[in-house]
Write a protein that holds these residues in place. Sequence first.
Motif, PDB file in Angstrom:
ATOM      1  N   ASP A 164      -7.715   4.873 -41.747  1.00  0.00           N
ATOM      2  CA  ASP A 164      -6.805   4.306 -40.480  1.00  0.00           C
ATOM      3  C   ASP A 164      -6.865   2.942 -40.828  1.00  0.00           C
ATOM      4  OD1 ASP A 164      -5.615   3.243 -38.220  1.00  0.00           O
ATOM      5  OD2 ASP A 164      -6.776   3.369 -37.388  1.00  0.00           O
ATOM      6  N   SER A 165      -6.477   1.648 -41.436  1.00  0.00           N
ATOM      7  CA  SER A 165      -6.177   0.761 -41.654  1.00  0.00           C
ATOM      8  C   SER A 165      -4.761  -0.204 -40.996  1.00  0.00           C
ATOM      9  CB  SER A 165      -5.403   0.601 -42.886  1.00  0.00           C
ATOM     10  OG  SER A 165      -4.426   0.369 -43.705  1.00  0.00           O
ATOM     11  N   GLY A 166      -5.142  -1.714 -40.069  1.00  0.00           N
ATOM     12  CA  GLY A 166      -4.100  -2.178 -39.934  1.00  0.00           C
ATOM     13  C   GLY A 166      -4.327  -3.339 -38.831  1.00  0.00           C
ATOM     14  N   SER A 167      -3.636  -4.245 -38.198  1.00  0.00           N
ATOM     15  CA  SER A 167      -3.724  -5.699 -37.537  1.00  0.00           C
ATOM     16  C   SER A 167      -3.190  -5.406 -36.596  1.00  0.00           C
ATOM     17  CB  SER A 167      -3.411  -6.714 -38.514  1.00  0.00           C
ATOM     18  OG  SER A 167      -1.726  -6.343 -38.689  1.00  0.00           O
ATOM     19  N   SER A 245      -6.733  -9.738 -35.527  1.00  0.00           N
ATOM     20  CA  SER A 245      -7.858  -8.952 -35.760  1.00  0.00           C
ATOM     21  C   SER A 245      -7.624  -8.043 -36.841  1.00  0.00           C
ATOM     22  CB  SER A 245      -8.958  -8.034 -35.102  1.00  0.00           C
ATOM     23  OG  SER A 245      -7.868  -7.352 -34.714  1.00  0.00           O
ATOM     24  N   THR A 246      -7.561  -7.514 -38.315  1.00  0.00           N
ATOM     25  CA  THR A 246      -7.487  -6.318 -39.434  1.00  0.00           C
ATOM     26  C   THR A 246      -8.616  -5.524 -39.074  1.00  0.00           C
ATOM     27  OG1 THR A 246      -8.367  -7.951 -41.129  1.00  0.00           O
ATOM     28  CG2 THR A 246      -5.863  -8.348 -40.532  1.00  0.00           C
ATOM     29  N   HIS A 247      -7.984  -4.073 -39.161  1.00  0.00           N
ATOM     30  CA  HIS A 247      -9.172  -3.528 -39.609  1.00  0.00           C
ATOM     31  C   HIS A 247      -8.500  -2.040 -40.978  1.00  0.00           C
ATOM     32  CE1 HIS A 247      -5.796  -1.235 -36.967  1.00  0.00           C
ATOM     33  NE2 HIS A 247      -6.782  -0.414 -37.215  1.00  0.00           N
ATOM     34  N   ASP A 248      -9.820  -1.476 -41.408  1.00  0.00           N
ATOM     35  CA  ASP A 248      -9.847  -0.352 -42.607  1.00  0.00           C
ATOM     36  C   ASP A 248     -10.536   0.400 -42.497  1.00  0.00           C
ATOM     37  OD1 ASP A 248      -9.046   0.711 -45.144  1.00  0.00           O
ATOM     38  OD2 ASP A 248      -8.712  -1.007 -45.757  1.00  0.00           O
ATOM     39  N   ASP A 249     -10.212   1.551 -41.735  1.00  0.00           N
ATOM     40  CA  ASP A 249     -11.323   1.729 -41.041  1.00  0.00           C
ATOM     41  C   ASP A 249     -11.222   3.395 -42.414  1.00  0.00           C
ATOM     42  OD1 ASP A 249     -12.212   0.239 -39.471  1.00  0.00           O
ATOM     43  OD2 ASP A 249     -11.470   2.099 -37.511  1.00  0.00           O
TER      44      ASP A 249
END
Length: 511
Positions: A164-167, A245-249
């Motif tokens: 799961d990735s996004g900002s 924020s940005t995430h790449d889980d």
Amino acid sequence: MTFKTSCFAAVALAAIGSVAFAQASNVVSGSGSAPVTRDANAVRAQAEALAKADVVRAFARQVLGAERMGELTPEMVDQLAVQIRNDMIVDRASERVGNAFNVTLSASIDRQWFQSALDDLGLASSSRRGGGQQQRIVVMIDEAIGVAPDFSQPAEIVTEYDRDSGSSFSDKSALAYSNRERSGSSSSSASGQSSQGRYAGAASGRGGSVAVSGSGRSSSAQRSRSSSASSSDTALIDRTNIEASTHDDVRFRQRITFQSAANSATGRAAVSALTEGLVNYDIGTASVTPLMAAFQPGPTPLFTELQASGKLNAFFQYAQSQSAPFFMSGALEINHGGRHPATGEVECTGAFNADAYSTATGQNVGSAFREATGVGRNSSDCENRLTTVLASQVAAALGPQIQREWRNVSRAQTSAVQSASAPAEYTLTVRGNDLNMGVQADLLDALGAIPGVDQHAFLGQDARQINIHVKYSGSTPLHLALFQRLRGNPAFAAMQSQTAPQQVILCLNGC
């Protein structure tokens, strides 16, 4: 592959059903001879009748034992011989030798049918003669179903992977302005005034005189007070709150399910087929579950676990106390091989290994191992069909072995009866921690005083054991006769005994 413990009535495959039938039935041969006459049909019939009678005697020898053949009278043999039908004959050979016509027959005879026929004539089986009807053989089967025989491998591995990735952006800033004024005033005033006057005058003409008089007074007072107040507030609020924020889980999960013990229909089918097969040998079975629940409450363990726990001997002792003289352990393994490319049927292979133990001694009294291959409509159908065949074959192999053990028990009982009515020779073994001269002398005095002891002689001796040959014809068992004479002696007060045909063991400090 999963191991399971089980405490089946299924239709066997046509392709392998004949194998199971051949194992359940017994092929026995016999021969007969008749003198040659002009009536060839009569000669052949007489020779075949004698051959059938010989088949009956041969099979009875397997079932009853040679020592009991005297119980089978010629009339009984004839009654059984006429019941051997032509469809039971699997091979026939005949020849003329001089003036004799010889016939040899091989017949496939179902053991259960033959045993029932003997029972109808009053001849009990060896197991019944030895008391087997009141005692059951306890059955415990470890079952393994799977593809590979490597039981250390997990039964199931499930792997899950997701990403799961996004900002995201969030602004919670605030700007606020406020102006507040306050004022107040107060005033007070007071005043006062007074006035007073008087006035008089006279006048005369052309040059005359004039008189004037006057008076006046005036006063005034005034007071005044005043006050005032005022205030003013001004506020300006500027608050900034910005989140970004940005995430790449990445998640990785694996679930491993290891093999566990459980009951299944296939295991129950194995026990049912095994029971059905042993009935042909007049052997009754019982499930291990109630016995094990009383011995060790909780889930029924595998036989391999029972062995590894060191409790097997204790369980044998408990089973013996519960009138279970035999214990049978089995390991059923079935491996699936997919579908047949031509027929589309499910294929499976299997192996069944079983051992029978005497719970009194722990001795292995029977063992069998069988392998087979089968097919079915689905995996469960293939398992049940193959299990039926394997269990039937194992029962056919174990049945005679267990029956032989019962025959030995029956022989021991017969020997004991004979010993009670006629002189018998015994080996008397005395064991103890301190077999001093006094103990030996007391033992010889007791033997000399027992009625029925004809003679005795030393066979061997060491510090802890004495072996004595005794010829005894008394009606009281030898070990009890000795105890009656020695129980008042402190050295023999805790004496225990073990007996076997023509052998008596006395343990002064416990066996």
